[in-house]
Structures are given as structure tokens and as C-alpha cells.
Scaffold this motif. Structure first.
Motif, mmCIF file in Angstrom:
data_model
loop_
_atom_site.group_PDB
_atom_site.id
_atom_site.type_symbol
_atom_site.label_atom_id
_atom_site.label_comp_id
_atom_site.label_asym_id
_atom_site.label_seq_id
_atom_site.Cartn_x
_atom_site.Cartn_y
_atom_site.Cartn_z
ATOM 1 N N MET A 1 2.935 0.425 5.601
ATOM 2 C CA MET A 1 3.852 1.196 5.175
ATOM 3 C C MET A 1 5.185 -0.395 5.353
ATOM 4 N N LYS A 2 4.653 -0.588 6.304
ATOM 5 C CA LYS A 2 5.830 -1.788 6.518
ATOM 6 C C LYS A 2 5.353 -3.457 5.437
ATOM 7 N N THR A 3 4.802 -3.267 5.352
ATOM 8 C CA THR A 3 4.088 -4.664 4.083
ATOM 9 C C THR A 3 4.699 -3.858 2.717
ATOM 10 N N TRP A 4 4.586 -2.416 1.990
ATOM 11 C CA TRP A 4 5.123 -1.910 1.488
ATOM 12 C C TRP A 4 6.631 -2.032 0.986
ATOM 13 N N ILE A 5 7.657 -1.695 2.200
ATOM 14 C CA ILE A 5 8.724 -1.467 2.280
ATOM 15 C C ILE A 5 9.951 -2.770 3.041
ATOM 16 N N LEU A 6 9.289 -3.668 3.748
ATOM 17 C CA LEU A 6 9.590 -5.257 3.854
ATOM 18 C C LEU A 6 9.652 -5.913 2.756
ATOM 19 N N HIS A 7 8.421 -6.204 2.110
ATOM 20 C CA HIS A 7 8.487 -6.971 1.020
ATOM 21 C C HIS A 7 8.911 -6.429 0.036
ATOM 22 N N LYS A 8 9.333 -7.701 -0.984
ATOM 23 C CA LYS A 8 9.575 -7.453 -2.264
ATOM 24 C C LYS A 8 8.166 -7.992 -3.183
ATOM 25 N N GLY A 9 8.411 -7.165 -4.628
ATOM 26 C CA GLY A 9 6.987 -7.205 -5.021
ATOM 27 C C GLY A 9 5.995 -6.699 -4.663
ATOM 28 N N PHE A 10 5.107 -6.750 -5.767
ATOM 29 C CA PHE A 10 4.053 -6.129 -5.309
ATOM 30 C C PHE A 10 2.738 -7.070 -5.784
ATOM 31 N N PRO A 11 1.376 -6.566 -5.534
ATOM 32 C CA PRO A 11 0.520 -7.546 -5.400
ATOM 33 C C PRO A 11 -0.005 -7.387 -6.546
ATOM 34 N N LEU A 12 -1.241 -8.651 -6.422
ATOM 35 C CA LEU A 12 -2.638 -8.281 -7.457
ATOM 36 C C LEU A 12 -3.225 -8.575 -7.296
ATOM 37 N N VAL A 13 -3.790 -7.435 -6.832
ATOM 38 C CA VAL A 13 -5.525 -7.250 -6.593
ATOM 39 C C VAL A 13 -6.658 -7.980 -7.396
ATOM 40 N N THR A 14 -7.465 -8.691 -7.308
ATOM 41 C CA THR A 14 -8.540 -8.973 -8.041
ATOM 42 C C THR A 14 -9.834 -8.419 -7.591
ATOM 43 N N VAL A 15 -10.676 -8.239 -8.611
ATOM 44 C CA VAL A 15 -11.609 -7.446 -7.981
ATOM 45 C C VAL A 15 -13.179 -7.995 -8.484
ATOM 46 N N VAL A 16 -14.177 -8.413 -8.126
ATOM 47 C CA VAL A 16 -15.115 -9.762 -8.719
ATOM 48 C C VAL A 16 -16.715 -8.708 -7.915
ATOM 49 N N ARG A 17 -17.200 -8.213 -9.363
ATOM 50 C CA ARG A 17 -18.898 -8.056 -8.777
ATOM 51 C C ARG A 17 -19.872 -9.459 -8.959
ATOM 52 N N LYS A 18 -20.138 -9.272 -7.998
ATOM 53 C CA LYS A 18 -21.553 -10.553 -8.026
ATOM 54 C C LYS A 18 -23.128 -9.162 -7.412
ATOM 55 N N GLY A 19 -23.645 -9.032 -8.634
ATOM 56 C CA GLY A 19 -25.113 -8.114 -8.630
ATOM 57 C C GLY A 19 -24.073 -6.902 -7.833
ATOM 58 N N LYS A 20 -24.617 -6.813 -6.111
ATOM 59 C CA LYS A 20 -24.496 -5.870 -5.401
ATOM 60 C C LYS A 20 -22.952 -5.629 -4.857
ATOM 61 N N ILE A 21 -22.929 -7.282 -4.957
ATOM 62 C CA ILE A 21 -21.898 -7.486 -3.731
ATOM 63 C C ILE A 21 -20.308 -7.852 -4.378
ATOM 64 N N ILE A 22 -19.679 -6.382 -4.029
ATOM 65 C CA ILE A 22 -18.089 -6.248 -4.765
ATOM 66 C C ILE A 22 -17.140 -7.226 -3.832
ATOM 67 N N SER A 23 -16.456 -8.569 -4.146
ATOM 68 C CA SER A 23 -14.550 -8.645 -2.962
ATOM 69 C C SER A 23 -14.083 -8.518 -4.536
ATOM 70 N N VAL A 24 -13.363 -8.407 -2.845
ATOM 71 C CA VAL A 24 -11.633 -8.497 -3.239
ATOM 72 C C VAL A 24 -10.526 -8.948 -2.750
#
Length: 172
Positions: A99-122
Motif C-alpha cells: 500500500m505504501k507504493t500506492w499512497i506515497l506515489h502520485k499518479g498510477f501505473p499503466l499496465v501493459t499485458v502481452v500474450r505470445k502463445g501461452k506466455i503472458i508478460s506484464v
């Protein structure tokens, strides 16, 4: 629906580099007044909903009960809530660190999800709607601990949910 509209308005404000963290040290009464704005309340409520979904309703409720019991008729700090949540998770998750990573940082993250076959990376990076040159600061070091939940072909949303904590810039 009203709450969702408020969330989007708060996110728009929080996506500007001129935003502020939910929690920070203050030196004057004017700074205190600035901290109690819609962004702090709506983002704070959204973060608690995120935590409730990740921990599950029962675990979250138990953490709230411990917090209220430990601090009834007294004052508390945000760390006290996270400590109560840690108490009910029995060390399986460091809620305070998350929770400290959320309340002490301004802003928010953009999460990108990529699927290559059965492999998912974020991967994560700070989301900025508009870079304001006069207020720009480098936020390359920002790293959120992002609780991600997902379902697979062997599991539907009503029966089981898989969880993954993205606590690095990228993961699989």
C-alpha cells in the motif's frame, strides 16, 4: 455509477504531473487543507476497494475489525491500518509495503499485458495524461506493487480467482 464517474475524474487529475500523493508530510495548515481534496478521498477509497478484492472480503473485514479494536477511542496513522491487515494475513503478504507504493506515489501505473502463445508478460510504467513542462519531474523510479487477478480456462470468475502481485517493472 456515480462512484465510477468520480473515480475517472480523480484519475484524470492524478494522471497529471502536478498531482500529489494520497499521504505526505505537511508543514502548515494550508498544506493540510490541500491534502483533503477529492483526489485523496476518491483515490483512497479506490485503493481500499483494490485491497479488499485482492485480500478477499473476509480477510479485509477481519483486518478492519482488528484495526478498529486496536485503535478505538484513540488516534491512528495509515501504517496502523496496514499493520492490522498484516496481522490477519499472518505474514503471507506485506500489506504495508504494497500500500505504501500506492499512497506515497502520485499518479498510477499503466499496465501493459502481452500474450505470445501461452506466455503472458506484464509490465508497468507511470501513466501521464499530459506532461506539463513547468512541473515535469522524472518518475522513472516509480514502482507500484500491483495486485492482478485473472481467470484461466480451468477456472471461472465465480469459482476461483488466480492472483499475481506485479512488484517489479515487468514479469511473467
Amino acid at each position: 455509477e456515480d462512484f465510477l464517474n468520480l473515480i475517472f475524474k480523480a484519475m484524470m487529475k492524478d494522471s497529471l504531473n502536478s498531482s500529489h500523493p494520497v499521504s505526505s508530510a505537511v508543514q502548515s495548515s494550508e498544506q493540510i487543507e490541500e491534502m483533503f481534496d477529492a483526489l485523496s478521498y476518491i483515490k483512497g477509497a479506490s485503493l481500499l476497494l483494490m485491497l479488499k478484492h485482492y485480500l478477499t472480503k473476509d480477510v479485509f473485514q477481519a483486518g478492519i475489525e482488528v484495526y478498529l479494536h486496536n485503535h478505538n477511542y484513540g488516534s491512528a496513522q495509515s501504517d496502523d491500518l496496514w499493520d492490522s491487515m498484516n496481522e490477519v494475513t499472518n505474514g503471507t503478504l506485506d500489506v504495508k509495503k504494497l500500500m505504501k507504493t500506492w499512497i506515497l506515489h502520485k499518479g498510477f501505473p499503466l499496465v501493459t499485458v502481452v500474450r505470445k502463445g501461452k506466455i503472458i508478460s506484464v509490465q508497468q510504467e507511470k501513466f501521464l495524461y499530459c506532461v506539463e513542462p513547468e512541473n515535469w519531474t522524472s518518475d522513472a523510479s516509480y514502482l507500484w506493487h500491483i495486485p492482478l487477478t485473472y481467470i484461466s480456462s480451468s477456472c471461472n470468475f465465480t469459482h476461483c480467482t488466480n492472483a499475481y502481485l506485479l512488484d517489479q517493472k515487468s514479469g511473467m
